[in-house]
Motif scaffolding. Structure first.
Motif, PDB file in Angstrom:
ATOM      1  N   VAL A  69       0.835  -1.195   0.000  1.00 48.96           N
ATOM      2  CA  VAL A  69       0.000   0.000   0.000  1.00 48.96           C
ATOM      3  C   VAL A  69       0.876   1.254   0.000  1.00 48.96           C
ATOM      4  CG1 VAL A  69      -1.636   1.372   1.364  1.00 48.96           C
ATOM      5  CG2 VAL A  69      -2.000  -1.089   1.076  1.00 48.96           C
ATOM      6  N   ALA A  70       1.868   1.276   0.876  1.00 54.15           N
ATOM      7  CA  ALA A  70       2.762   2.435   0.948  1.00 54.15           C
ATOM      8  C   ALA A  70       3.473   2.659  -0.383  1.00 54.15           C
ATOM      9  CB  ALA A  70       3.776   2.239   2.074  1.00 54.15           C
ATOM     10  N   TYR A  71       3.905   1.577  -1.019  1.00 55.40           N
ATOM     11  CA  TYR A  71       4.588   1.685  -2.309  1.00 55.40           C
ATOM     12  C   TYR A  71       3.661   2.254  -3.374  1.00 55.40           C
ATOM     13  CZ  TYR A  71       6.965   0.342  -6.616  1.00 55.40           C
ATOM     14  OH  TYR A  71       7.547   0.362  -7.851  1.00 55.40           O
ATOM     15  N   GLY A  84      -5.514  14.326  -3.437  1.00 55.81           N
ATOM     16  CA  GLY A  84      -6.305  15.316  -2.717  1.00 55.81           C
ATOM     17  C   GLY A  84      -7.608  14.779  -2.177  1.00 55.81           C
ATOM     18  N   HIS A  85      -8.071  13.660  -2.753  1.00 54.89           N
ATOM     19  CA  HIS A  85      -9.315  13.040  -2.300  1.00 54.89           C
ATOM     20  C   HIS A  85      -9.124  11.532  -2.252  1.00 54.89           C
ATOM     21  CE1 HIS A  85     -10.545  16.792  -4.405  1.00 54.89           C
ATOM     22  NE2 HIS A  85     -11.381  16.914  -3.379  1.00 54.89           N
ATOM     23  N   LEU A 121      -5.309   4.608   5.042  1.00 56.61           N
ATOM     24  CA  LEU A 121      -5.478   5.907   5.689  1.00 56.61           C
ATOM     25  C   LEU A 121      -4.144   6.496   6.124  1.00 56.61           C
ATOM     26  CD1 LEU A 121      -8.645   5.281   7.894  1.00 56.61           C
ATOM     27  CD2 LEU A 121      -8.512   6.537   5.740  1.00 56.61           C
ATOM     28  N   ARG A 122      -3.269   5.652   6.635  1.00 55.58           N
ATOM     29  CA  ARG A 122      -1.968   6.154   7.077  1.00 55.58           C
ATOM     30  C   ARG A 122      -1.137   6.657   5.902  1.00 55.58           C
ATOM     31  NH1 ARG A 122      -0.283   1.662  11.704  1.00 55.58           N
ATOM     32  NH2 ARG A 122      -1.148   2.824  13.481  1.00 55.58           N
ATOM     33  N   SER A 123      -1.067   5.862   4.848  1.00 54.24           N
ATOM     34  CA  SER A 123      -0.232   6.236   3.709  1.00 54.24           C
ATOM     35  C   SER A 123      -0.749   7.498   3.021  1.00 54.24           C
ATOM     36  CB  SER A 123      -0.160   5.082   2.703  1.00 54.24           C
ATOM     37  OG  SER A 123       0.566   3.998   3.239  1.00 54.24           O
ATOM     38  N   VAL A 124      -2.063   7.580   2.845  1.00 56.56           N
ATOM     39  CA  VAL A 124      -2.648   8.754   2.185  1.00 56.56           C
ATOM     40  C   VAL A 124      -2.736   9.930   3.149  1.00 56.56           C
ATOM     41  CG1 VAL A 124      -4.712   9.665   1.055  1.00 56.56           C
ATOM     42  CG2 VAL A 124      -3.936   7.343   0.538  1.00 56.56           C
ATOM     43  N   GLY A 125      -3.178   9.661   4.371  1.00 55.17           N
ATOM     44  CA  GLY A 125      -3.438  10.728   5.332  1.00 55.17           C
ATOM     45  C   GLY A 125      -2.202  11.485   5.767  1.00 55.17           C
ATOM     46  N   GLY A 134      -7.042  18.091   1.957  1.00 58.75           N
ATOM     47  CA  GLY A 134      -7.548  16.797   1.518  1.00 58.75           C
ATOM     48  C   GLY A 134      -8.930  16.503   2.061  1.00 58.75           C
ATOM     49  N   SER A 135      -9.522  15.465   1.520  1.00 57.29           N
ATOM     50  CA  SER A 135     -10.835  15.012   1.952  1.00 57.29           C
ATOM     51  C   SER A 135     -10.893  13.497   1.805  1.00 57.29           C
ATOM     52  CB  SER A 135     -11.941  15.671   1.116  1.00 57.29           C
ATOM     53  OG  SER A 135     -13.218  15.235   1.535  1.00 57.29           O
ATOM     54  N   ILE A 136     -11.465  12.842   2.805  1.00 54.94           N
ATOM     55  CA  ILE A 136     -11.503  11.381   2.866  1.00 54.94           C
ATOM     56  C   ILE A 136     -12.933  10.920   3.108  1.00 54.94           C
ATOM     57  CG2 ILE A 136     -10.790   9.355   4.215  1.00 54.94           C
ATOM     58  CD1 ILE A 136      -8.230  10.984   4.953  1.00 54.94           C
ATOM     59  N   VAL A 137     -13.366   9.932   2.340  1.00 54.96           N
ATOM     60  CA  VAL A 137     -14.645   9.270   2.602  1.00 54.96           C
ATOM     61  C   VAL A 137     -14.405   7.761   2.584  1.00 54.96           C
ATOM     62  CG1 VAL A 137     -17.001   8.825   1.829  1.00 54.96           C
ATOM     63  CG2 VAL A 137     -16.056  11.127   1.645  1.00 54.96           C
TER      64      VAL A 137
END
Length: 261
Positions: A69-71, A84-85, A121-125, A134-137
């Motif tokens: 996921v991180a990669y 951004g989303h 969530l960690r990698s993106v957030g 940013g915005s997360i759903v």
């Protein structure tokens, strides 16, 4: 000489290979988002990208693999720009009683629905936090808030996911980043149809619509099960600036099935 306009930020849809995830990708594309799609199912990803049209980047990834996921997130940002989303739709489902269900089913559900979500969530957030934007759903479930017989593993995994997203929203609010949950009820997907006696017979929806008193299950007051686009429209709204003052919320999109208990 005309200046080149900067590209809009990337919108990442995780779990885009089918069902609600595919509908979400299509809905966001129509709304003008610059999409990148991820899912474990590479063939389904290609089909979704084809349905959208154009050259939509796709990244096969199993979200249970934190390093993968991180990669992928690093690759997306280096190759296509900042995310951004985030629309996180990935999840797995099975039924079984609390006392008698297979422990492996429980483990798999929590590996994907909770730990896998956390990896995304960690990698993106973290990157969003650094950019203060940013915005997360995240797609949850109405079973996170109301007990359902046979859904101990699924409901509890979605309840955990819901609280993770709400706490994340609280932690990210100071950076101007929003995090919300869309909680569907019965939705016409392959997952839903797997519960029907005949997955190809639309009359299977009647059980969900009418409810079952023996299972303490209320029906659906609106008299229909959701279509994937009903959930996708809610996701698109919460990701957009039209929802700029909404965060840490669970939006139930279930036709009133839980009476929002």
């Amino acid at each position: 000489m005309t200046e080149t306009q900067p590209l809009p930020p990337v919108t990442l849809v995780v779990g885009a290979a089918q069902g609600i995830g595919r509908a979400t990708a299509e809905t966001l594309a129509r709304a003008g988002h610059r999409l990148v799609l991820a899912d474990r199912n590479s063939e389904g990803l290609r089909k979704t990208a084809t349905l959208i049209g154009g050259s939509v980047p796709t990244y096969p990834v199993d979200i249970r693999d934190h390093d993968a996921v991180a990669y992928v997130v690093d690759s997306i940002e280096s190759e296509h720009g900042p995310i951004g989303h985030l629309a996180h739709v990935a999840g797995v489902f099975t039924t079984g009683s609390v006392l008698d269900s297979d422990p492996d089913d429980w483990q798999r559900m929590f590996d994907v629905n909770v730990t896998g979500l956390l990896s995304v969530l960690r990698s993106v957030g973290r990157n969003m936090r650094e950019r203060r934007s940013g915005s997360i759903v995240v797609v949850g479930s109405n079973s996170a808030g109301v007990p359902r017989m046979g859904m101990g593993a699924y409901g509890s995994s979605k309840a955990a996911a819901t609280m993770i997203v709400r706490v994340l929203g609280l932690e990210l609010a100071q950076y101007g980043i929003r995090a919300n949950i869309v909680a569907p009820g019965s939705t016409d997907t392959a997952m839903q149809r797997s519960l029907w006696q005949d997955p190809d017979d639309d009359t299977g929806a009647r059980g969900a619509i009418e409810g079952d008193l023996s299972q303490f299950k209320v029906g659906i007051p609106l008299g229909r099960i959701a279509e994937p686009v009903d959930i996708a429209d809610a996701i698109e709204f919460l990701l957009s600036d039209r929802a700029r003052h909404i965060t840490m919320q669970s939006l139930y999109v279930d036709g009133g099935a839980t009476l929002r208990a």
